[in-house]
Scaffold this motif. Structure first.
Motif, PDB file in Angstrom:
ATOM      1  N   LEU A 188     -22.080  15.388  -6.921  1.00  0.00           N
ATOM      2  CA  LEU A 188     -23.116  14.304  -6.175  1.00  0.00           C
ATOM      3  C   LEU A 188     -22.690  12.926  -6.878  1.00  0.00           C
ATOM      4  N   VAL A 189     -22.544  12.800  -7.948  1.00  0.00           N
ATOM      5  CA  VAL A 189     -22.248  11.588  -8.800  1.00  0.00           C
ATOM      6  C   VAL A 189     -20.922  10.955  -8.192  1.00  0.00           C
ATOM      7  N   ASP A 190     -19.780  11.811  -8.040  1.00  0.00           N
ATOM      8  CA  ASP A 190     -18.499  11.424  -7.476  1.00  0.00           C
ATOM      9  C   ASP A 190     -18.600  10.840  -5.993  1.00  0.00           C
ATOM     10  N   GLN A 191     -19.595  11.836  -5.236  1.00  0.00           N
ATOM     11  CA  GLN A 191     -19.827  11.300  -3.945  1.00  0.00           C
ATOM     12  C   GLN A 191     -20.590   9.787  -3.701  1.00  0.00           C
TER      13      GLN A 191
ATOM     14  N   LEU B 218     -19.351   6.724  -1.843  1.00  0.00           N
ATOM     15  CA  LEU B 218     -20.029   5.876  -0.954  1.00  0.00           C
ATOM     16  C   LEU B 218     -20.445   4.426  -1.195  1.00  0.00           C
ATOM     17  N   LYS B 219     -20.326   4.233  -2.699  1.00  0.00           N
ATOM     18  CA  LYS B 219     -20.603   2.683  -3.003  1.00  0.00           C
ATOM     19  C   LYS B 219     -18.958   1.995  -2.715  1.00  0.00           C
TER      20      LYS B 219
ATOM     21  N   SER C   7     -10.836   6.821   0.799  1.00  0.00           N
ATOM     22  CA  SER C   7     -12.020   6.808  -0.071  1.00  0.00           C
ATOM     23  C   SER C   7     -12.918   7.856   0.118  1.00  0.00           C
ATOM     24  N   THR C   8     -13.250   8.269   1.311  1.00  0.00           N
ATOM     25  CA  THR C   8     -14.198   9.540   1.825  1.00  0.00           C
ATOM     26  C   THR C   8     -13.740  10.690   1.511  1.00  0.00           C
TER      27      THR C   8
END
Length: 456
Positions: free
Chosen positions: A380-383, A387-388, A446-447
């Motif tokens: 979740l942190v990586d995701q 997104l940022k 990046s996604t």
């Protein structure tokens, strides 16, 4: 020890066993008559201790020692605290069941009339009183002759097991035993016969006349004649069926709780103040065995010959001692999977274990595998970081060429499409379109970084 139907508050009765030096019976009115609490008889062998002048106690003792069998004396004394004057009739007798010397005390606030002592071998008030006392007992009282036949049973025994006296007296004690436990009763009986004076204890199931079973607990002792020969065996017992049922229910609850604890995959264990294992559920045993190759055992030190490294032992000694000092807290512990070398993470809570008096006797520990949870959290942190990054790319890399495209379109000659200047603008539009395409690819990469890695 207490009469369920006490006399009026103005008088009371006490029966004292001289041989055993203890009260056999006392009416509840004793406490109000003497203005004492229930602990008085437990704390004093002589019920007059601390209540009358010591000189009076010495005089009463001297008079009692001079009593002849079935003889009586009348004593008058004054209570020190309340100044209440009491009159006591004291009689020396023999207990027809135990053969012990007993003192019968009848105490009142008014002078009592002394009656002539009746011979104890004839039915009289004292014998009737003793028989009533025996039959009012909540315990069983039985006697068995040398041939193993009942010679006496009290009313409580008959009522509990549903027999008439004629159905028991003269019959062998095996009539009230079950076949599976007959040998236990035989062994207890022979043990008494062969060891005069020895108290033999027995716990066994005794059947009632209707077939129901009662759990009973007994103390047997042999009775000898003047020559020292055993003539009978006397037993005092009680019905412990309710206690045994409660114990069985407690064991069932314990087994159910044990099964519940052992069916969880969480780790539950505890250590004492010497850091020895007091309890471990199956999940903890399996996990420690898997990680170290050494199976932990109850009562064993939690670190000696445990397979853990010195650093781990030092760390966990600190953790345990914090809980043993009264601290409640949690940690995240990391272990290495011996199969693949990957990290395993466990959230462990430590809790001091208290006695009823508030002393800490150990530390209770609860461990939960959070490896998957931490993995999900990391994803979740990586995701969020991706997104940022996408938002940053969208606001900078993508907006700049789009703004350039919009500017070039506004410069085009829409009325004369073949204006030579439009050709130059269109060339710039191709360049800007390529920049937009590159920015879109960057956003896509990046996604899905894994896809990008495979593509590259």
């Amino acid at each position: 020890m207490f009469n369920p139907n006490p006399a009026a508050n103005g008088n009371c009765t006490i029966v004292f066993d001289i041989d055993e030096q203890k009260c056999l019976f006392v009416t509840e009115s004793f406490y109000s008559l003497f203005d004492v609490g229930i602990d008085h008889l437990h704390q004093n062998v002589d019920f007059l201790s601390g209540l009358v002048n010591p000189e009076v106690i010495a005089e009463v003792k001297q008079l009692t020692e001079g009593l002849a069998l079935n003889g009586s004396i009348q004593i008058t004394y004054r209570l020190e605290a309340s100044q209440k004057q009491l009159t006591e009739n004291r009689t020396l007798a023999i207990d027809g069941l135990t053969g012990h010397k007993i003192i019968l005390c009848s105490i009142s606030t008014t002078p009592a009339v002394i009656s002539a002592p009746a011979p104890f071998d004839k039915p009289g008030p004292r014998e009737q009183f003793l028989n009533s006392l025996i039959d009012s007992q909540t315990n069983f009282l039985i006697r068995i002759d040398i041939n193993g036949k009942f010679s006496f049973v009290n009313r409580r025994f008959l009522k509990t097991f549903g027999y008439d006296e004629a159905e028991i007296i003269g019959h062998h004690f095996s009539k009230t035993t079950i076949p599976q436990e007959a040998h236990l009763c035989e062994e207890a009986f022979m043990n008494c016969v062969n060891n005069p004076g020895k108290i033999v204890r027995l716990v066994h199931k005794k059947p009632a006349k209707d077939g129901s079973l009662h759990d009973t607990e007994w103390e047997f002792v042999s009775i000898t004649d003047d020559d020292g020969s055993v003539v009978e065996v006397q037993g005092i017992g009680r019905d412990i069926t309710p206690q045994m049922q409660m114990r069985e229910e407690a064991l069932q609850i314990k087994d159910s709780l044990e099964a519940l604890i052992n069916n969880t995959r969480d780790h539950i264990w505890s250590v004492d103040r010497e850091l020895r294992y007091m309890y471990m559920n199956q999940a903890y045993v399996e996990q420690v065995t898997y990680l170290t190759g050494v199976m932990p055992c109850k009562g064993q030190s939690s670190y000696e010959d445990s397979g853990f490294s010195k650093q781990i032992i030092d760390d966990w000694t600190v953790y345990y001692n914090r809980a043993l000092n009264g601290e409640r807290y949690s940690i995240v512990s990391e272990s290495i999977d011996p199969m693949n070398g990957r990290s395993l993470y466990f959230e462990v809570s430590f809790n001091p274990i208290y006695t009823a008096t508030g002393d800490i006797i150990g530390a209770g520990c609860f461990g939960h595998n959070i490896t998957d949870r931490l993995k999900i959290q990391k994803e979740l942190v990586d995701q969020n970081e991706r997104l940022k990054n996408i938002a940053s790319l969208s606001s900078h890399e993508l907006r700049r060429p789009v703004a350039s495209m919009l500017g070039l379109i506004s410069l085009m000659d829409h009325e004369d499409f073949y204006n030579p200047e439009n050709e130059e603008i269109i060339a710039h539009l191709f360049t800007v379109s390529a920049e937009i395409d590159a920015a879109i690819r960057l956003v896509v990469d990046s996604t899905m970084p894994n896809k990008r890695a495979r593509t590259n």
